[in-house]
Design a protein around this motif. Structure first.
Motif, mmCIF file in Angstrom:
data_model
loop_
_atom_site.group_PDB
_atom_site.id
_atom_site.type_symbol
_atom_site.label_atom_id
_atom_site.label_comp_id
_atom_site.label_asym_id
_atom_site.label_seq_id
_atom_site.Cartn_x
_atom_site.Cartn_y
_atom_site.Cartn_z
ATOM 1 N N SER A 9 0.874 -1.246 0.185
ATOM 2 C CA SER A 9 -0.088 0.155 0.137
ATOM 3 C C SER A 9 0.836 1.456 -0.124
ATOM 4 C CB SER A 9 -0.891 -0.252 1.117
ATOM 5 O OG SER A 9 -1.461 1.319 1.353
ATOM 6 N N CYS A 11 0.226 4.018 1.482
ATOM 7 C CA CYS A 11 -0.314 4.792 2.704
ATOM 8 C C CYS A 11 0.864 5.272 3.288
ATOM 9 C CB CYS A 11 -1.323 3.890 3.569
ATOM 10 S SG CYS A 11 -1.882 4.890 4.729
ATOM 11 N N CYS A 15 -3.962 10.655 6.319
ATOM 12 C CA CYS A 15 -4.936 10.354 5.989
ATOM 13 C C CYS A 15 -5.851 11.509 5.756
ATOM 14 C CB CYS A 15 -5.430 9.153 6.497
ATOM 15 S SG CYS A 15 -4.582 8.008 6.332
ATOM 16 N N CYS A 23 -6.786 11.532 -1.401
ATOM 17 C CA CYS A 23 -5.855 11.464 -0.064
ATOM 18 C C CYS A 23 -4.917 12.522 -0.471
ATOM 19 C CB CYS A 23 -5.502 10.181 0.189
ATOM 20 S SG CYS A 23 -4.640 10.242 1.734
ATOM 21 N N ARG A 28 -4.442 8.451 -3.601
ATOM 22 C CA ARG A 28 -5.489 7.459 -3.812
ATOM 23 C C ARG A 28 -6.704 8.069 -3.653
ATOM 24 N NH1 ARG A 28 -4.642 2.069 -0.655
ATOM 25 N NH2 ARG A 28 -3.939 3.669 1.020
ATOM 26 N N ILE A 33 -8.806 3.472 -2.170
ATOM 27 C CA ILE A 33 -8.406 3.393 -0.757
ATOM 28 C C ILE A 33 -9.508 2.058 -0.238
ATOM 29 C CG2 ILE A 33 -8.420 4.239 1.808
ATOM 30 C CD1 ILE A 33 -7.753 6.754 0.588
#
Length: 67
Positions: A9, A11, A15, A23, A28, A33
Protein backbone atom coordinates in the motif's frame (compact mmCIF):
# COMPACT_ATOMS: atom_id res chain seq x y z
CA UNK A 1 4.41 -22.89 -7.76
CA UNK A 2 5.21 -19.54 -6.13
CA UNK A 3 2.71 -16.93 -5.01
CA UNK A 4 3.28 -13.33 -5.97
CA UNK A 5 3.93 -10.99 -3.04
CA UNK A 6 1.08 -8.48 -2.61
CA UNK A 7 1.83 -4.97 -3.87
CA UNK A 8 2.45 -2.76 -0.84
CA UNK A 9 0.00 0.00 0.00
CA UNK A 10 1.18 3.56 -0.72
CA UNK A 11 -0.35 4.76 2.56
CA UNK A 12 1.93 7.18 4.41
CA UNK A 13 -0.46 7.67 7.36
CA UNK A 14 -1.35 11.22 6.35
CA UNK A 15 -5.00 10.46 5.77
CA UNK A 16 -7.07 13.40 4.64
CA UNK A 17 -9.31 13.56 1.58
CA UNK A 18 -9.33 16.84 -0.33
CA UNK A 19 -12.33 18.42 -2.08
CA UNK A 20 -11.79 16.04 -5.04
CA UNK A 21 -11.90 12.92 -2.80
CA UNK A 22 -8.12 12.38 -3.18
CA UNK A 23 -5.96 11.56 -0.16
CA UNK A 24 -3.34 14.25 0.42
CA UNK A 25 -0.91 11.60 1.68
CA UNK A 26 -1.01 8.74 -0.82
CA UNK A 27 -2.93 10.37 -3.71
CA UNK A 28 -5.50 7.56 -3.94
CA UNK A 29 -9.17 8.36 -4.32
CA UNK A 30 -11.55 7.35 -1.56
CA UNK A 31 -12.83 4.59 -3.82
CA UNK A 32 -9.30 3.31 -4.51
CA UNK A 33 -8.51 3.27 -0.78
CA UNK A 34 -11.65 1.22 -0.11
CA UNK A 35 -10.89 -1.14 -3.01
CA UNK A 36 -7.22 -1.73 -2.12
CA UNK A 37 -7.66 -4.64 0.31
CA UNK A 38 -9.45 -6.83 -2.22
CA UNK A 39 -7.73 -5.59 -5.39
CA UNK A 40 -5.50 -7.85 -7.47
CA UNK A 41 -1.83 -6.91 -7.85
CA UNK A 42 -2.57 -5.84 -11.41
CA UNK A 43 -5.28 -3.45 -10.18
CA UNK A 44 -3.02 -2.21 -7.36
CA UNK A 45 -0.33 -1.34 -9.90
CA UNK A 46 -2.92 0.53 -11.95
CA UNK A 47 -3.95 2.49 -8.86
CA UNK A 48 -0.28 3.29 -8.12
CA UNK A 49 0.14 4.63 -11.67
CA UNK A 50 -2.81 6.93 -11.07
CA UNK A 51 -1.30 8.04 -7.75
CA UNK A 52 1.92 8.94 -9.53
CA UNK A 53 0.06 10.95 -12.17
CA UNK A 54 -1.87 12.86 -9.50
CA UNK A 55 1.28 13.54 -7.45
CA UNK A 56 3.17 14.76 -10.51
CA UNK A 57 0.29 17.05 -11.45
CA UNK A 58 0.51 18.59 -7.97
CA UNK A 59 4.30 18.84 -8.15
CA UNK A 60 4.86 16.59 -5.15
CA UNK A 61 6.22 13.46 -6.82
CA UNK A 62 9.66 12.52 -5.53
CA UNK A 63 11.53 10.14 -7.78
CA UNK A 64 13.39 7.86 -5.37
CA UNK A 65 15.92 5.55 -6.99
CA UNK A 66 15.06 1.89 -6.52
CA UNK A 67 16.78 -1.11 -7.95
Amino acid sequence: MSTETPVKSPCVYVCSLDDNDICTGCHRSGREITEWGRASNERRREILRQCEIRAREQGVWMNVGTK
